[in-house]
Design an enzyme around this catalytic site. Structure first.
Site, PDB file in Angstrom:
ATOM      1  N   GLU A   1      46.226  44.085  44.100  1.00  0.00           N
ATOM      2  CA  GLU A   1      47.539  42.566  44.051  1.00  0.00           C
ATOM      3  C   GLU A   1      46.826  41.773  44.878  1.00  0.00           C
ATOM      4  OE1 GLU A   1      50.738  39.544  44.704  1.00  0.00           O
ATOM      5  OE2 GLU A   1      49.638  40.853  45.666  1.00  0.00           O
ATOM      6  N   GLU A   2      46.294  41.897  46.111  1.00  0.00           N
ATOM      7  CA  GLU A   2      46.325  40.410  46.436  1.00  0.00           C
ATOM      8  C   GLU A   2      44.265  39.709  46.733  1.00  0.00           C
ATOM      9  OE1 GLU A   2      48.038  39.623  48.892  1.00  0.00           O
ATOM     10  OE2 GLU A   2      49.632  40.949  49.650  1.00  0.00           O
TER      11      GLU A   2
ATOM     12  N   HIS B   1      52.652  47.208  45.171  1.00  0.00           N
ATOM     13  CA  HIS B   1      51.212  47.483  45.275  1.00  0.00           C
ATOM     14  C   HIS B   1      50.275  47.418  46.513  1.00  0.00           C
ATOM     15  CE1 HIS B   1      50.697  43.767  48.219  1.00  0.00           C
ATOM     16  NE2 HIS B   1      52.087  42.893  47.542  1.00  0.00           N
TER      17      HIS B   1
ATOM     18  N   ASP C   1      54.277  44.113  53.188  1.00  0.00           N
ATOM     19  CA  ASP C   1      54.186  43.722  52.629  1.00  0.00           C
ATOM     20  C   ASP C   1      52.330  44.281  51.252  1.00  0.00           C
ATOM     21  OD1 ASP C   1      52.672  42.174  50.211  1.00  0.00           O
ATOM     22  OD2 ASP C   1      51.656  40.525  51.015  1.00  0.00           O
TER      23      ASP C   1
ATOM     24  N   ASP D   1      57.844  42.777  45.615  1.00  0.00           N
ATOM     25  CA  ASP D   1      56.844  42.502  47.287  1.00  0.00           C
ATOM     26  C   ASP D   1      57.180  41.474  48.319  1.00  0.00           C
ATOM     27  OD1 ASP D   1      54.179  41.326  47.979  1.00  0.00           O
ATOM     28  OD2 ASP D   1      53.911  40.485  45.711  1.00  0.00           O
TER      29      ASP D   1
END
Length: 117
Positions: free
Chosen positions: A76-77, A30, A42, A104
């Site tokens: 995504e977050e 992501h 991340d 991830d």
């Protein structure tokens, strides 16, 4: 600081399959990171890993039987909107996904797999 929603996009690339091109194997990461991180792990690492799958197969001259698709998912977050949109479009287009995996939490030694269904 939470900013207003803005248009963003998934990034998609693929290596077309030789025997079953309509069957898709997805590898992904992501594009966004959580607010207190720089994003290298991340999930910059997951994005690079997904791209590397395609690059490595191409560099080795390997043409997979099924289409391998690398997807760098947006948002995504903060709501999974990139993944949800990808799934909606896949369903709308009648795509056949036979396997999908997303990396991830960084490019460290793999610590296991999580399965959601």
């Amino acid at each position: 600081e939470t900013l207003d929603d803005a248009t963003s996009y998934n990034v998609v690339g693929e290596l077309r399959g030789s025997e079953k091109p309509d069957e898709l194997v997805v590898v992904g990461g992501h594009l966004d990171s959580w607010d207190l991180a720089e994003g290298a792990h991340d999930d910059g690492a997951g994005c690079v890993q997904a791209i590397e799958v395609l690059r490595t197969l191409k560099a080795l001259g390997i043409r997979p039987r099924r289409t391998i698709r690398a997807v760098l998912f947006a948002n995504e977050e903060n709501g999974l909107r990139g993944g949800v949109k990808y799934a909606d479009l896949a369903k709308q287009n009648g795509e056949k996904h036979v396997y999908a995996i997303e990396s991830d939490n960084g490019g460290f030694t793999p610590r296991g797999f999580g399965i959601v269904g």
